[in-house]
Design a protein around this motif. Structure first.
Motif, PDB file in Angstrom:
ATOM      1  N   ALA A   1       0.830  -1.207   0.000  1.00 31.61           N
ATOM      2  CA  ALA A   1       0.000   0.000   0.000  1.00 31.61           C
ATOM      3  C   ALA A   1       0.862   1.253   0.000  1.00 31.61           C
ATOM      4  N   SER A   2       1.861   1.282   0.886  1.00 33.62           N
ATOM      5  CA  SER A   2       2.709   2.466   1.002  1.00 33.62           C
ATOM      6  C   SER A   2       3.614   2.637  -0.216  1.00 33.62           C
ATOM      7  N   LEU A   3       4.256   1.542  -0.632  1.00 32.54           N
ATOM      8  CA  LEU A   3       5.198   1.636  -1.748  1.00 32.54           C
ATOM      9  C   LEU A   3       4.491   1.943  -3.062  1.00 32.54           C
ATOM     10  N   THR A   4       3.273   1.401  -3.230  1.00 34.17           N
ATOM     11  CA  THR A   4       2.532   1.637  -4.471  1.00 34.17           C
ATOM     12  C   THR A   4       2.133   3.102  -4.610  1.00 34.17           C
ATOM     13  N   THR A   5       1.555   3.655  -3.547  1.00 30.53           N
ATOM     14  CA  THR A   5       1.143   5.066  -3.612  1.00 30.53           C
ATOM     15  C   THR A   5       2.355   5.979  -3.746  1.00 30.53           C
ATOM     16  N   TYR A   6       3.455   5.617  -3.059  1.00 31.08           N
ATOM     17  CA  TYR A   6       4.686   6.413  -3.164  1.00 31.08           C
ATOM     18  C   TYR A   6       5.240   6.359  -4.586  1.00 31.08           C
ATOM     19  N   ALA A   7       5.304   5.144  -5.153  1.00 28.47           N
ATOM     20  CA  ALA A   7       5.837   4.988  -6.506  1.00 28.47           C
ATOM     21  C   ALA A   7       4.980   5.728  -7.525  1.00 28.47           C
ATOM     22  N   TRP A   8       3.670   5.667  -7.330  1.00 29.78           N
ATOM     23  CA  TRP A   8       2.774   6.363  -8.263  1.00 29.78           C
ATOM     24  C   TRP A   8       3.017   7.876  -8.220  1.00 29.78           C
ATOM     25  N   THR A   9       3.154   8.402  -7.014  1.00 35.69           N
ATOM     26  CA  THR A   9       3.418   9.844  -6.857  1.00 35.69           C
ATOM     27  C   THR A   9       4.745  10.220  -7.505  1.00 35.69           C
ATOM     28  N   GLN A  10       5.780   9.425  -7.251  1.00 39.48           N
ATOM     29  CA  GLN A  10       7.107   9.734  -7.778  1.00 39.48           C
ATOM     30  C   GLN A  10       7.161   9.628  -9.294  1.00 39.48           C
ATOM     31  N   ARG A  11       6.609   8.553  -9.856  1.00 38.05           N
ATOM     32  CA  ARG A  11       6.639   8.376 -11.307  1.00 38.05           C
ATOM     33  C   ARG A  11       5.780   9.427 -12.015  1.00 38.05           C
ATOM     34  N   SER A  12       4.695   9.822 -11.379  1.00 38.72           N
ATOM     35  CA  SER A  12       3.862  10.890 -11.953  1.00 38.72           C
ATOM     36  C   SER A  12       4.643  12.197 -12.014  1.00 38.72           C
ATOM     37  N   ALA A  13       5.394  12.491 -10.949  1.00 37.26           N
ATOM     38  CA  ALA A  13       6.195  13.721 -10.922  1.00 37.26           C
ATOM     39  C   ALA A  13       7.279  13.692 -12.005  1.00 37.26           C
ATOM     40  N   VAL A  14       7.911  12.534 -12.182  1.00 43.77           N
ATOM     41  CA  VAL A  14       8.955  12.396 -13.205  1.00 43.77           C
ATOM     42  C   VAL A  14       8.371  12.633 -14.599  1.00 43.77           C
ATOM     43  N   HIS A  15       7.225  12.012 -14.881  1.00 49.15           N
ATOM     44  CA  HIS A  15       6.616  12.155 -16.216  1.00 49.15           C
ATOM     45  C   HIS A  15       6.054  13.561 -16.425  1.00 49.15           C
ATOM     46  N   HIS A  16       5.595  14.197 -15.355  1.00 42.85           N
ATOM     47  CA  HIS A  16       5.117  15.582 -15.467  1.00 42.85           C
ATOM     48  C   HIS A  16       6.271  16.485 -15.890  1.00 42.85           C
ATOM     49  N   ALA A  17       7.447  16.281 -15.269  1.00 41.38           N
ATOM     50  CA  ALA A  17       8.615  17.088 -15.621  1.00 41.38           C
ATOM     51  C   ALA A  17       9.043  16.829 -17.067  1.00 41.38           C
ATOM     52  N   GLN A  18       8.995  15.565 -17.475  1.00 38.75           N
ATOM     53  CA  GLN A  18       9.390  15.214 -18.841  1.00 38.75           C
ATOM     54  C   GLN A  18       8.445  15.809 -19.879  1.00 38.75           C
ATOM     55  N   LEU A  19       7.148  15.820 -19.585  1.00 36.59           N
ATOM     56  CA  LEU A  19       6.163  16.352 -20.531  1.00 36.59           C
ATOM     57  C   LEU A  19       6.245  17.872 -20.633  1.00 36.59           C
ATOM     58  N   THR A  20       6.460  18.549 -19.509  1.00 35.20           N
ATOM     59  CA  THR A  20       6.467  20.028 -19.531  1.00 35.20           C
ATOM     60  C   THR A  20       7.753  20.592 -20.121  1.00 35.20           C
ATOM     61  N   GLU A  21       8.858  19.832 -20.041  1.00 38.70           N
ATOM     62  CA  GLU A  21      10.111  20.387 -20.548  1.00 38.70           C
ATOM     63  C   GLU A  21      10.120  20.507 -22.067  1.00 38.70           C
ATOM     64  N   HIS A  22       9.180  19.857 -22.730  1.00 39.75           N
ATOM     65  CA  HIS A  22       9.109  19.934 -24.193  1.00 39.75           C
ATOM     66  C   HIS A  22       8.130  21.026 -24.668  1.00 39.75           C
ATOM     67  N   ILE A  23       7.561  21.770 -23.727  1.00 43.08           N
ATOM     68  CA  ILE A  23       6.622  22.838 -24.106  1.00 43.08           C
ATOM     69  C   ILE A  23       7.390  24.155 -24.210  1.00 43.08           C
ATOM     70  N   PRO A  24       7.479  24.726 -25.392  1.00 43.56           N
ATOM     71  CA  PRO A  24       8.179  26.019 -25.557  1.00 43.56           C
ATOM     72  C   PRO A  24       7.316  27.169 -25.031  1.00 43.56           C
ATOM     73  N   ALA A  25       7.550  27.540 -23.771  1.00 41.32           N
ATOM     74  CA  ALA A  25       6.667  28.491 -23.083  1.00 41.32           C
ATOM     75  C   ALA A  25       6.705  29.888 -23.700  1.00 41.32           C
ATOM     76  N   THR A  26       7.782  30.220 -24.428  1.00 43.59           N
ATOM     77  CA  THR A  26       7.892  31.575 -25.001  1.00 43.59           C
ATOM     78  C   THR A  26       7.488  31.621 -26.471  1.00 43.59           C
ATOM     79  N   ASP A  27       7.140  30.492 -27.035  1.00 42.49           N
ATOM     80  CA  ASP A  27       6.767  30.452 -28.447  1.00 42.49           C
ATOM     81  C   ASP A  27       5.390  31.089 -28.641  1.00 42.49           C
ATOM     82  N   PRO A  28       5.256  32.089 -29.556  1.00 37.15           N
ATOM     83  CA  PRO A  28       3.966  32.782 -29.746  1.00 37.15           C
ATOM     84  C   PRO A  28       2.822  31.835 -30.111  1.00 37.15           C
ATOM     85  N   ALA A  29       3.115  30.838 -30.965  1.00 37.17           N
ATOM     86  CA  ALA A  29       2.067  29.896 -31.363  1.00 37.17           C
ATOM     87  C   ALA A  29       1.598  29.074 -30.153  1.00 37.17           C
ATOM     88  N   MET A  30       2.544  28.685 -29.301  1.00 38.78           N
ATOM     89  CA  MET A  30       2.178  27.920 -28.109  1.00 38.78           C
ATOM     90  C   MET A  30       1.373  28.789 -27.145  1.00 38.78           C
TER      91      MET A  30
END
Length: 531
Positions: free
Chosen positions: A433-462
């Protein structure tokens, strides 16, 4: 002609060794069906209470003026006390007898349930739940030992299948029943319903098993073993329950709990292996089948428990299901065990139990791999269908593995062995129970960082695209987009964990095949025919 050699099961009052429990044709209660119902109800009640309060916590904390973190102690206090009491089952059974231990534990559970229902503060409720967990500890293993003792060897698979069905159905029914009672009546009744069930079970089993042969001993109290067990298990359970909220080992409290748990449990194991009369008989692991079966049970149950934790959380967090609808979506997992368990129990022994267990783990691995391909558009029917499919694996899982791990224990070791394996299974579930919820939180944070780093925040079209998400407002659009990315990252993390769970289920197959037949209980032949 009966043997004249005394066994470890000699009755203190027996005038001759021919009247020992091991040499008798086998004790049969006046009404085996009624006794079975009484034992099953007690087990159902005890397992049900591990989950029935979960969905009622917001209501309970609101009514008693407690915080959300305080409310979780309603669950934690029960879990900690149960984990501590479970390994003591063998010692208590030797000291007081299995029949009396069952009756006393069940009636004490009734009293503790009543105290939970009348509690008018969070502190009193947590205290009553701790008492309830303490007396609940011996109930499941002692029920298992008593149930096996009243069935002949040929039908013991059916008895184990019945307990397996209860073990699966009760935790599923808990949240649904708890939510329904809380919505339609009041939260107190999730505890009050135990009173008639417990009284019925205690009186029926007590009267039906009166005269059952038992050997009582007066083992000395192993105070060092008891103290290190309480400290070690208590600290470990608290570490597992509070780790996520306290940021694990970044908290000095968690570090202190970890140190206490490790030192206490190491001392406990060394002491119990060297003490002449240990409170927990770790020497049971000298039995090959008990060791293999217990390891398989702990690993597979931990993975199964992780599924049971993760799917309802995912349904509520990612798909927006209510607690009741999440319960309904997961409930089909209990359908096939109810239908098939009696058949497995009756005919399971006709095939190699390792084959049945392997089939169970293949099905559970397959359903885990199916979930690893879920997305945010998956519908209720698809989720429920996979839950239904997993039920086949569950139906094939518990009976074979339980019978394997009990198969090479001596008759007088069954209560202790059941208590020890159930303790380790419970601890494995807490880890999961503890390791599953912890792993889910951690892996979600890792994938969130990976997905957002590819967004060009200063690009006018974006920026224009982001503004469209917020109806022309860039800031609002960014919040909407971030929410979408969070959902997707949580989904990817969910899928990864289920892929890993599928691999774990497949790996357990190798552990099961370490066991060697025959898988009939050692006490079976003796109890049946005096061999």
């Amino acid at each position: 002609m009966a043997s004249t050699t005394a066994t470890s099961d000699d009755l203190p009052q027996a005038p001759a060794p021919t009247e020992t429990a091991a040499n008798m044709p086998g004790f049969a209660p006046p009404n085996r069906a009624l006794t079975t119902i009484g034992l099953a109800l007690a087990s159902f009640m005890q397992v049900l209470d591990t989950t029935i309060a979960n969905v009622s916590l917001p209501t309970i904390s609101g009514n008693l003026g407690g915080s959300a973190s305080q409310a979780t102690w309603v669950i934690t206090s029960f879990a900690v006390s149960t984990a501590i009491a479970l390994p003591l089952t063998g010692w208590l059974a030797r000291r007081f007898g299995e029949r009396k231990l069952f009756m006393w534990s069940t009636m004490a559970f009734v009293i503790a349930s009543f105290l939970c229902g009348i509690a008018n503060s969070m502190g009193l409720l947590v205290t009553a739940r701790a008492l309830q967990g303490l007396v609940a500890g011996p109930m499941y293993p002692i029920t298992q030992a008593l149930l096996l003792s009243i069935y002949p060897p040929a039908k013991r698979g059916q008895a184990i299948a019945l307990l397996a069905m209860v073990t699966v159905v009760a935790p599923i029914a808990g949240p649904i029943l708890g939510g329904w009672i809380t919505d339609n009546y009041s939260w107190e009744w999730i505890f009050f319903i135990n009173i008639p069930l417990g009284i019925f079970s205690s009186l029926v089993v007590g009267s039906q098993l009166k005269g059952r042969p038992e050997k009582l001993e007066k083992p000395k109290m192993d105070y060092v073993g008891l103290a290190t067990l309480v400290l070690g298990v208590g600290a470990l359970q608290l570490l597992l329950d509070l780790g996520n909220d306290e940021d694990w080992f970044n908290s000095s409290h968690m570090v202190a709990l970890a140190i206490i748990a490790v030192i206490s449990l190491v001392v406990f194991v060394i002491w119990e292996l060297t003490d002449e009369d240990p409170i927990v008989n770790l020497r049971l692991f000298r039995h090959r089948n008990f060791t293999a079966g217990t390891i398989a049970m702990v690993l597979a149950y931990s993975a199964f428990f992780a599924v049971g934790i993760l799917v309802p959380l995912w349904l509520q967090r990612n798909l927006g299901y209510s607690a009741i609808w999440a319960g309904l979506a997961t409930a089909p997992i209990g359908i096939l065990p109810v239908m098939i368990a009696p058949i497995i129990g009756k005919h399971g022994n006709k095939v190699d139990l390792r084959i049945l267990a392997s089939g169970a783990f293949i099905v559970m691995a397959f359903t885990s791999f199916l979930r690893s391909h879920f997305n945010l558009d998956v519908d209720f029917n698809h989720i429920a269908t996979i839950q239904l499919m997993q039920g086949l694996g569950v139906a094939l899982f518990f009976m074979p593995v339980l019978q394997i791990l009990l198969s090479d224990l001596e008759p007088h070791e069954i209560a202790a062995g059941s208590g020890l394996s159930t303790f380790l299974r419970t601890l494995g579930g807490s880890f999961a129970a503890s390791l599953t919820t912890y792993a889910w939180t951690q892996r979600s944070a890792v994938h969130h960082a990976q997905l957002t780093e590819h967004i060009p925040a200063t690009d006018p079209a974006m920026l224009q695209t982001i503004a469209q998400y917020g109806a022309g407002d860039v800031q609002r659009g960014a919040m909407v987009l971030n929410g979408m990315i969070t959902q997707q990252s949580m989904q990817i993390g969910f899928n990864e964990i289920f892929h890993l769970l599928g691999i774990i289920f497949l790996a357990v197959i190798a552990v099961v095949w370490i066991a060697k037949p025959p898988f009939g209980a050692k006490g079976g032949a003796a109890a049946a025919g005096g061999h």
